[in-house]
Design a protein around this motif. Structure first.
Motif, PDB file in Angstrom:
ATOM      1  N   PHE A   1       0.361  13.984  -0.139  1.00 45.39           N
ATOM      2  CA  PHE A   1      -1.197  12.956   0.426  1.00 45.39           C
ATOM      3  C   PHE A   1      -2.340  13.607   1.397  1.00 45.39           C
ATOM      4  CE2 PHE A   1       1.347  10.159  -2.896  1.00 45.39           C
ATOM      5  CZ  PHE A   1       0.065   9.915  -3.044  1.00 45.39           C
TER       6      PHE A   1
ATOM      7  N   LEU B   1       2.638   3.879  -2.635  1.00 46.25           N
ATOM      8  CA  LEU B   1       2.284   4.626  -3.889  1.00 46.25           C
ATOM      9  C   LEU B   1       1.022   5.952  -2.477  1.00 46.25           C
ATOM     10  CD1 LEU B   1      -0.584   2.105  -5.127  1.00 46.25           C
ATOM     11  CD2 LEU B   1       1.093   3.692  -6.342  1.00 46.25           C
ATOM     12  N   ARG B   2       1.957   5.812  -1.245  1.00 49.34           N
ATOM     13  CA  ARG B   2       0.896   6.611  -0.818  1.00 49.34           C
ATOM     14  C   ARG B   2       1.335   6.162   1.353  1.00 49.34           C
ATOM     15  NH1 ARG B   2      -5.501   4.135   0.163  1.00 49.34           N
ATOM     16  NH2 ARG B   2      -5.134   2.599  -0.551  1.00 49.34           N
ATOM     17  N   PRO B   3       1.339   7.353   1.722  1.00 53.26           N
ATOM     18  CA  PRO B   3       1.743   7.017   3.212  1.00 53.26           C
ATOM     19  C   PRO B   3       0.493   6.287   3.866  1.00 53.26           C
ATOM     20  CG  PRO B   3       1.267   9.337   3.048  1.00 53.26           C
ATOM     21  CD  PRO B   3       0.895   8.974   1.860  1.00 53.26           C
TER      22      PRO B   3
ATOM     23  N   PRO C   1      -9.228   6.704   5.375  1.00 52.01           N
ATOM     24  CA  PRO C   1      -7.643   6.978   6.140  1.00 52.01           C
ATOM     25  C   PRO C   1      -7.714   6.428   7.260  1.00 52.01           C
ATOM     26  CG  PRO C   1      -7.768   8.858   4.928  1.00 52.01           C
ATOM     27  CD  PRO C   1      -8.874   8.524   5.020  1.00 52.01           C
TER      28      PRO C   1
ATOM     29  N   GLU D   1       1.046  -1.457  -0.065  1.00 49.52           N
ATOM     30  CA  GLU D   1       0.148  -0.195   0.054  1.00 49.52           C
ATOM     31  C   GLU D   1       1.073   1.607  -0.002  1.00 49.52           C
ATOM     32  OE1 GLU D   1      -2.922   0.458   0.177  1.00 49.52           O
ATOM     33  OE2 GLU D   1      -3.954  -1.527  -0.194  1.00 49.52           O
ATOM     34  N   THR D   2       1.831   1.049   0.674  1.00 53.29           N
ATOM     35  CA  THR D   2       2.527   2.961   0.852  1.00 53.29           C
ATOM     36  C   THR D   2       3.796   3.131  -0.437  1.00 53.29           C
ATOM     37  OG1 THR D   2       4.497   1.672   2.335  1.00 53.29           O
ATOM     38  CG2 THR D   2       2.822   2.351   2.914  1.00 53.29           C
TER      39      THR D   2
ATOM     40  N   GLU E   1      -2.979  17.825   0.855  1.00 56.14           N
ATOM     41  CA  GLU E   1      -4.667  17.605   0.074  1.00 56.14           C
ATOM     42  C   GLU E   1      -5.126  16.874   0.524  1.00 56.14           C
ATOM     43  OE1 GLU E   1      -2.676  15.730  -3.579  1.00 56.14           O
ATOM     44  OE2 GLU E   1      -1.551  17.187  -4.058  1.00 56.14           O
ATOM     45  N   TYR E   2      -5.043  15.511   0.916  1.00 62.16           N
ATOM     46  CA  TYR E   2      -6.847  15.530   2.069  1.00 62.16           C
ATOM     47  C   TYR E   2      -7.521  16.150   2.576  1.00 62.16           C
ATOM     48  CZ  TYR E   2      -9.259  12.200   5.056  1.00 62.16           C
ATOM     49  OH  TYR E   2     -10.662  11.760   5.818  1.00 62.16           O
TER      50      TYR E   2
ATOM     51  N   LYS F   1       5.573  11.083   1.715  1.00 63.71           N
ATOM     52  CA  LYS F   1       4.637  11.298   1.318  1.00 63.71           C
ATOM     53  C   LYS F   1       3.752  12.195   1.502  1.00 63.71           C
ATOM     54  CE  LYS F   1       5.264   7.671  -2.384  1.00 63.71           C
ATOM     55  NZ  LYS F   1       5.789   7.909  -3.282  1.00 63.71           N
TER      56      LYS F   1
ATOM     57  N   MET G   1      -2.861   7.028   5.507  1.00 59.13           N
ATOM     58  CA  MET G   1      -3.755   7.574   4.754  1.00 59.13           C
ATOM     59  C   MET G   1      -4.107   5.837   3.771  1.00 59.13           C
ATOM     60  SD  MET G   1      -4.059  10.215   4.420  1.00 59.13           S
ATOM     61  CE  MET G   1      -5.301  10.397   2.504  1.00 59.13           C
TER      62      MET G   1
END
Length: 257
Positions: free
Chosen positions: A59, A20-22, A32, A17-18, A62-63, A56, A25
């Protein structure tokens, strides 16, 4: 009282998973895990958050920058470019400060970097951005206040990782599904800390769990809040799948809000 969330690590054990994203999240039930943790605190009236970003981190920025946008109906006037929001969902009244604390910074260093945002005369809550629990945050804070020490850690019993086979006289008697560990307690996060604790951190490269926490224990300044209820980190894909299944079941143990 402010809540500091550590959300900057690589999450390498959850690389599926990570990459692509922290990790904070990674979603459980469409939100998240960071959102779940913040709801746990907000349920007890703690709704001012400082999120320590690293890997990252954009992310997470932006969330929250688009949090209201994604939960509202919109009217866009193309003539003048104005946007009117009509709340589609209840939006929590949280105040969230997002701070870049470095891609390589360790946990102690991340806390040191946000020291200037903490009042000198008030303790703060702190936890990791990848674990959920049904711990009573209000009782935890009261416990810390009553003990009048520099720091309090929530001490938990780790969940069992594998089922066990109970055997006697070379015969299987029964199977036990995911028994608890050896009875010992571990650092479960969910700290309450006095700001002076951060004076023990001397560099970005210092993990909070090393010299600072060990020093507090050696000096008799670390209280243990014993929690025997639900506690689960999201270290691996297996953990994430388990949490997702609990959420899908309709009564996840950590959902106290």
């Amino acid at each position: 009282m402010k809540v500091v969330l550590l959300a900057g690590g690589l999450g390498s054990r959850l690389s599926e998973e990570t990459h692509l994203r922290p990790k904070p999240m990674v979603e459980i039930g469409g939100n998240p895990i960071l959102w779940h943790i913040m709801n746990m605190y907000a349920r007890h009236g703690f709704d001012e958050f400082i999120v320590c970003l690293g890997y990252k981190g954009y992310f997470i920025k932006e969330y929250f920058a688009n949090f209201v946008l994604h939960r509202s109906d919109l009217t866009v006037d193309l003539a003048d470019g104005s946007i009117t929001y009509s709340r589609g969902e209840d939006v929590p009244k949280w105040k969230v400060t997002l701070v870049d604390t470095g891609a390589e910074t360790m946990t102690g260093g991340r806390l040191k970097r946000i020291r200037h945002l903490l009042p000198d005369d008030e303790p703060f809550c702190m936890t990791y951005g990848d674990g959920v629990s049904d711990v009573d945050i209000g009782k935890l804070v009261d416990f810390h206040t009553a003990h009048d020490l520099d720091a309090t850690v929530t001490a938990v019993r780790p969940p069992g990782r594998y089922g066990a086979t109970v055997i006697a006289d070379e015969r299987v008697l029964r199977f036990e599904e995911k028994p608890a560990g050896d009875g010992g307690r571990i650092n479960g996060g969910f700290f309450v800390l006095e700001p002076r604790v951060l004076d023990r951190v001397t560099s970005d490269a210092m993990p909070f769990e090393a010299e600072p926490l060990a020093g507090l224990a050696a000096d008799g300044q670390l209280a243990a809040f014993l929690h025997d209820g639900f506690w689960q980190p999201m270290d691996t894909l297996r953990d994430r799948t388990q949490l997702e299944e609990l959420w899908a079941g309709g009564n996840p143990p950590w959902k106290t809000w």
